[in-house]
Design a protein around this motif. Structure first.
Motif, short mmCIF file in Angstrom:
data_model
loop_
_atom_site.label_atom_id
_atom_site.label_comp_id
_atom_site.label_asym_id
_atom_site.label_seq_id
_atom_site.Cartn_x
_atom_site.Cartn_y
_atom_site.Cartn_z
N GLN A 125 0.83 -1.22 0.00
CA GLN A 125 0.00 0.00 0.00
C GLN A 125 0.85 1.26 0.00
O GLN A 125 0.57 2.22 -0.71
N MET A 159 0.98 4.10 -2.91
CA MET A 159 0.71 5.53 -2.71
C MET A 159 1.89 6.36 -3.18
O MET A 159 1.72 7.45 -3.73
N PHE A 169 -4.68 11.17 -2.02
CA PHE A 169 -6.14 11.01 -2.05
C PHE A 169 -6.51 9.59 -2.45
O PHE A 169 -5.93 9.06 -3.39
N PRO A 170 -7.46 8.91 -1.87
CA PRO A 170 -8.18 9.29 -0.65
C PRO A 170 -7.42 8.83 0.58
O PRO A 170 -7.19 7.64 0.76
N ALA A 180 -8.82 6.30 3.12
CA ALA A 180 -8.80 4.91 2.64
C ALA A 180 -7.43 4.30 2.87
O ALA A 180 -7.30 3.16 3.34
N PHE A 181 -6.39 5.10 2.59
CA PHE A 181 -5.04 4.59 2.82
C PHE A 181 -4.83 4.31 4.30
O PHE A 181 -4.34 3.24 4.68
N SER A 221 -6.97 3.67 6.55
CA SER A 221 -7.76 2.52 6.95
C SER A 221 -7.06 1.22 6.56
O SER A 221 -6.90 0.31 7.37
N GLY A 222 -6.61 1.15 5.29
CA GLY A 222 -5.95 -0.06 4.81
C GLY A 222 -4.67 -0.35 5.56
O GLY A 222 -4.38 -1.48 5.96
N CYS A 279 -5.24 -1.11 9.34
CA CYS A 279 -5.80 -2.46 9.45
C CYS A 279 -4.67 -3.48 9.56
O CYS A 279 -4.67 -4.35 10.42
N CYS A 280 -3.66 -3.33 8.66
CA CYS A 280 -2.52 -4.25 8.69
C CYS A 280 -1.77 -4.13 10.01
O CYS A 280 -1.45 -5.12 10.66
N HIS A 324 -11.76 -5.03 12.38
CA HIS A 324 -12.21 -5.09 10.97
C HIS A 324 -13.43 -4.21 10.74
O HIS A 324 -13.53 -3.49 9.74
N CYS A 338 -12.34 -0.59 10.62
CA CYS A 338 -11.62 -0.27 9.39
C CYS A 338 -12.58 -0.13 8.21
O CYS A 338 -12.48 0.80 7.41
N LEU A 339 -13.52 -1.06 8.10
CA LEU A 339 -14.47 -1.02 6.98
C LEU A 339 -15.34 0.23 7.05
O LEU A 339 -15.73 0.78 6.03
N ILE A 352 -13.06 3.45 6.09
CA ILE A 352 -12.73 3.63 4.66
C ILE A 352 -13.92 4.25 3.93
O ILE A 352 -13.77 4.91 2.91
N ASN A 353 -15.11 4.09 4.45
CA ASN A 353 -16.26 4.72 3.80
C ASN A 353 -16.64 6.03 4.48
O ASN A 353 -17.77 6.43 4.47
#
Lengths: 441, 158
Positions: free
Chosen positions: B44, B48, B55-56, B59-60, B62-63, B66-67, B150, B153-154, B157-158
């Motif tokens: 990731q 980037m 951007f966004p 989302a980054f 979050s991803g 999460c890891c 999880h 994070c989901l 991201i939204n």
């Protein structure tokens, strides 16, 4: 029916009356003069041309024995004018100085009266000079004469020609012909730095303005022969440094066209523009009232402008009308394109543009100020709201975000596999000894 | 000299590590999972950097987070496992676990082959219950924490 016809007739008559006025305001014009310096006979052609343009001339001779030193050109409370325009010829006498003061002149001008102030080397009274100084025009004091030792056509070196195309402002006088103006027995002025000044004619570079003691007022082209000022109420004031410029001989031979245009400009018979309405709406024609703007919406702004020319309002032809979207500073400044004519106006439009990604209270405005044209301004203030939380794009709609979204799902997937594997292996590792212990128990 | 000894120590540590994870298959799969998380996170960041656009950014974040947090949770679980494991070890001989590889192996062999004396197992379990959180409980807590993570994070991201 008869009554109706009468009313219609009356309306038509009234309309004709309105149309007859050559300016945007009535033309009752006060002419102040000093007969010892100015004979009306010598200026008859100039005055006749004004009358031909529907000016109602009222003369006030300041050195006449019947002259009332308390003559009025302002109403009693000084909030309105008794005349629409004023022409001041050179004045020598001090008899009128109790009523014709610089502050009253300024008041007249501030109330919206147009002024044509003419001075000459012998006729510069203090009230007129102080009034001009207030408008950052500094004419030479009494006794200074402008001479040109290189190009003058007479022995005293104070009559010389200037090309009409040297006019500094096209809205006042626009001529490409080489017809020459003749400036005679005049004076020049220095100009201040006000933005509202409209310089019209510069002194020739070979000229010199000095008095008998050889003291100079202006040298070369630092001086101005004709200059004007337009205040924020769009009233106009023009100063000319020579009365001979308007006299019959020169008027007929050389200066007629220029003086016509100059006085038309001064008395707002031309170069007057107005806003006939402005509106803005969404790119799909819904108005702000139906659907308030939010950030990054696409909108259109339009404005209708018309110009007063030759006794009627016509569509204004301009290429530099700009629209501003402001919140303290302009966020956008867009040059508008002229589109079709709407009645007597021209429609200017920004085309579709995107609002900034910034919410707040914005002003949609056109602030069109050009030296020589009336100043027009159109403002409307509206809020641009930010996006509601449901109006942002979801992550899967943004292509870049899909990478991060996939990695989250990858983590979850791996985690599921891990959990299954962990449980499976835990049974081998942990449970077997316990099973054994159970057996042994 | 010093580099050699460092190398030796490193080598020793690695050997110890591999023996440890060979001894316990659970630790091994935790570590493999962690390796996978590191790869996803690095991917990731590289993505980037390559597109040169944050951007966004949510989302980054979050991803990536999460890891990271899954990694942290894994490490927590692993610590529980190792501690439990060490308790078993310590119950036999109180020595440094690093220098005690052979015994570990022996012990795990014993475990796997069910040759361990009953008394030892019983003893270890009693110690487990006294001082340490049991493996089952640790794993249940790990499951719950992961699911919440999880979920967060989901949503982020939204």
């Amino acid at each position: 029916m008869l009554l109706y016809n009468l009313i219609t007739l009356l309306c038509v008559c009234l309309m004709n009356d309105v149309c007859k006025a050559l300016s945007v305001h009535p033309l009752k014009t006060l002419v102040v003069f000093d007969s010892r310096l100015t004979s009306l006979q010598d200026h008859s052609e100039f005055l006749q041309s004004l009358e031909n343009r529907d000016h109602e001339l009222v003369f006030e001779q300041v050195d006449h024995e019947d002259f009332d030193p308390q003559f009025y050109f302002l109403s009693e409370d000084e909030h309105s004018n008794l005349y629409d325009n004023m022409i001041i010829f050179p004045i020598k006498t001090k008899r009128g100085s109790s009523s014709l003061t610089s502050s009253k002149l300024l008041k007249f001008y501030e109330n919206g009266g147009d002024v044509l102030a003419i001075t000459s080397p012998v006729g510069v009274t203090d009230p007129v000079r102080l009034f001009l100084n207030q408008l950052s025009i500094y004419p030479a004091p009494k006794g200074y004469i402008l001479r040109d030792y290189f190009n003058a056509s007479d022995e005293k070196k104070n009559t010389f020609a200037i090309a009409g195309s040297d006019s500094l402002n096209d809205y006042v006088f626009n001529s490409s012909s080489d017809a020459e103006l003749v400036y005679s027995k005049g004076s020049s002025a220095l100009l201040g730095s006000s933005d509202l000044l409209v310089p019209i004619l510069k002194a020739p570079s070979t000229s010199l303005n000095k008095n008998v003691n050889d003291e100079e007022w202006t040298i070369g082209s630092q001086g101005y022969l004709i200059a004007a000022f337009q205040n924020l109420k769009n009233a106009r004031m023009t100063w000319v440094g020579s009365d001979k410029f308007f006299a019959n001989g020169l008027y007929e031979s050389n200066n007629k066209a220029f003086i016509e245009e100059l006085t038309k400009w001064t008395f707002r018979e031309k170069s007057v523009i107005k806003v006939n309405g402005a509106k803005h709406y969404h790119a799909d024609k819904t108005s702000y009232e139906e659907l308030p703007y939010k950030t990054t919406d696409e909108v259109v702004y339009e404005i209708l402008l018309s110009e007063f020319k030759d006794n009627k309002w016509i569509p204004y032809e301009g290429t530099d009308v700009q629209f501003e979207l402001k919140m303290i500073d302009p966020y956008y400044r867009l040059t508008m394109n002229a589109e079709e004519n709407v009645g007597e106006s021209k429609k200017f439009t920004t085309g579709v543009f995107k609002l900034p990604d910034h919410h707040g209270v914005f002003t949609f405005q056109v602030d069109y100020k050009r030296p020589g044209l009336t100043y027009v301004e159109s403002k409307s203030t509206h809020a641009i709201r930010n996006l509601a939380h449901t109006e942002y794009p979801r992550s899967w709609e943004i292509t870049n975000a899909r990478v991060y979204l996939c990695s989250i799902f990858a983590v979850i997937g791996l985690w599921l596999v891990f959990v299954v594997a962990f449980i499976a292996t835990s049974k081998k590792v942990v449970n077997k000894p316990t099973a054994a212990s159970k057996k042994n128990n | 000299m010093s580099t050699e000894s460092t190398f030796k120590q490193l080598n020793k540590a690695l050997t110890t590590y591999f023996h440890t994870i060979d001894a316990n298959i659970n630790l091994k799969i935790i570590d493999i999972f962690n390796l996978g998380l590191v790869i996803i996170a690095v991917f990731q960041v590289v993505f980037m950097t390559l597109i040169r656009d944050t951007f966004p950014f949510n989302a980054f974040l979050s991803g990536f987070i999460c890891c990271v947090s899954q990694f942290v949770l894994n490490v927590c679980l692993r610590l529980q496992m190792v501690e439990n494991f060490q308790v078993v070890d310590d119950s036999n001989v109180l020595v440094n676990p690093v220098s005690d590889v052979k015994k570990n192996i022996a012990l795990s062999n014993e475990k796997n082959n069910l040759k361990k004396p009953v008394s030892v197992v019983a003893k270890t379990e009693s110690i487990n219950q006294k001082n340490k959180i049991s493996e089952k409980r640790a794993f249940a807590e790990y499951l719950l924490a992961s699911l919440i993570m999880h979920f967060v994070c989901l949503h982020f991201i939204n």
